[in-house]
Design an enzyme around this catalytic site. Sequence first.
Site, PDB file in Angstrom:
ATOM      1  NE  ARG A 237      -1.153  -0.168   4.866  1.00  0.00           N
ATOM      2  CZ  ARG A 237      -0.257   0.305   5.723  1.00  0.00           C
ATOM      3  NH1 ARG A 237       0.431   1.396   5.440  1.00  0.00           N
ATOM      4  NH2 ARG A 237      -0.029  -0.323   6.854  1.00  0.00           N
ATOM      5  CG  HIS A 241      -3.571   1.235   9.103  1.00  0.00           C
ATOM      6  ND1 HIS A 241      -4.119   0.129   8.504  1.00  0.00           N
ATOM      7  CD2 HIS A 241      -4.370   1.522  10.177  1.00  0.00           C
ATOM      8  CE1 HIS A 241      -5.196  -0.247   9.187  1.00  0.00           C
ATOM      9  NE2 HIS A 241      -5.361   0.581  10.185  1.00  0.00           N
ATOM     10  CE1 TYR A 249       3.768   1.629   8.182  1.00  0.00           C
ATOM     11  CE2 TYR A 249       2.917   3.171   9.811  1.00  0.00           C
ATOM     12  CZ  TYR A 249       2.805   2.537   8.583  1.00  0.00           C
ATOM     13  OH  TYR A 249       1.746   2.803   7.766  1.00  0.00           O
TER      14      TYR A 249
END
Lengths: 324, 321
Positions: A237, A241, A249
């Site tokens: 992706r 998120h 991250y």
Amino acid sequence: MDKEIMTGMYRNMCKIRRFEEKVSELFAAGRIPGFVHVYIGEEAVAVGACSALMKNDYITSTHRGHGHCIAKGGDLKSMMAELFGRRTGYCKGKGGSMHIADIDLGILGANGIVAAGIPIAVGAALSAKLRGSDQVALSFFGDGASNRSTFHEGINLAAVWKLPVIFLCENNLYAQTTPAWAETAVEDIADRAVAYSIPGKIVDGNDVVAVYETVEEAVKRAREGGGPTLIECKTYRWRGHWEGDPQRYRDQGEVEEWMKKCPIQRFAIHLMKKGIHTEEELKEIDDAVKNEVDEAIQFAEKSPLPDPEEALEDIYASTGRQVT
Amino acid sequence: MDREITFGDAVIEALQEEMRRDPSVYLAGECIQVSYDRSPLLEEFGPERVRDTPISETAIIASSLGAAVTGMRPVAHIMFTDFLCCCMDEIVNQVAKIRYMFGGKANPHLVIRVQSAGGGRSAAAQHAQSLESWFIHVPGLRVVFPSTPYDAKGLMKTAIRSDDPVMFFEHNQLRRIKGLVPEEEYTIPLGDADLKREGKDVTVFAYGYLLHAALSAAESLKKEGVDVEVIDPRTLSPLDKDAIFKSVKKTGRLVTVEEGAKTGGVGAEISALVADEVFDYIDAPIKRVAALNTPLPMSPPLEKFVLPNESKIIEAVKTIV
């Protein structure tokens, strides 16, 4: 592969990309309430998989579900209006991004609970079998979902009952903010198929043709009574998120590397090389899709908000309104 | 023609009649083929419609939901109330919400049949709970808790035909009790309380196994000159508030009885409703008879101490008359 199917796949991939780009913009501008998870970068998975299904086959989707819905034939206006919380939305504004569904198109819903759709798809497949229909069910879920108990219980049940269901894992390398290596002991989720004595396949999830062909084979097997298949699509992706995710991250360099493997660009080159479409034709398809997305936004913006009292409707079938 | 049959057989009859009537009805659960092998169900409908599942409560409920929204009417079997905890996401986040989240476009018509509810046989803390109050807290679910063979049969038939998801609790101590059940077809609507005993001095609200303790308590109290009215809600959602209020308006006194822990229980909700809506008719404090706020212990004297019973109901009534 049929030219018409390929054109349709390209159109749907563009549709997802343009829809999600606008959703991302509108969310950042504060015009869409709630939580939004966009699908940019993973278009080949939803489109390849849904193109191998019949209109009356079932899918269950995830919190990152806009792509699945579009690929299964979902209506952009009803989707966008739902994201805007309007009465004309798919769920009359009660569901939002994480709960879009269109039962008539076999879309048994996005789901806000990770992996919850897996055993629901198993039930839809059981239903098809008991009704003597040749429908199949396909459940989309992520790498993170494969660590939930519903993954195990759902696949095991489908395997012992030999149900017509396809378990499609979109391994995008992150479970929210946790990298795959830190959440899953196996490198390939498809390896877990061994535990259920069903086939496990690994596919390049950015190659729409490969996804289509693999799912088509699994669908054929399911329709013929051969039982379920677990397919793992390796993808990525591009966005966080959630919209607004600071993405501490992961390295921006990693994102850029994957953007070079854009599934839409890749399919466009394939179509041009094979002489199926010219660059101009592909641009026309994309432009038409952009217009469609703009029309969906206009529709959503012009649609009325629900009356507050509508919150009391659709809780129960028997009365329509809430009773104690 | 009425016959005397057990509560367990009444439920089987309901399932049998509904499975004959509607081919979309099927049963799924753990080890149910063995429990039905001496009933007519497995033989009559075969293993496709009487389905043994793995020990997978999550998959039992979720697959039943998936089957329901695509046209089937599953009766999902959960062996003990306690095991509902293994599938709370499926019940609370999926089954209960799907109609609402999808703007009314999904019909989750499934029954969650809880085959063994409640305690009283030293089954300890994980096989004897009464958690029905949790589910009345969740909009979207219907909650049925019958006390007699007649009610169990009529309500199970309605539950299967209902387009809403129904939690159907069967108390473990009721399975062998007998009662009159007509041979003819009948159903009982959800949300229709039953006045099990008329009286004028105090209303006792009770359901399930403890309904019978309430009736015995009423007989004992009669000898002491207290005329007890016993109302059985039969379904906790929808709740027949009017019937409860009507009784309380007549007697002016209310004792609620349930087997679950007192705090946050069914009685708390009934008491609040009465205090809120018919306060002017109440002549005495509302009393709640319920389990003590402990996990259920195994040893008989401990379990007996914790659970409500006839004498605790009598005691509660005496404090307000």
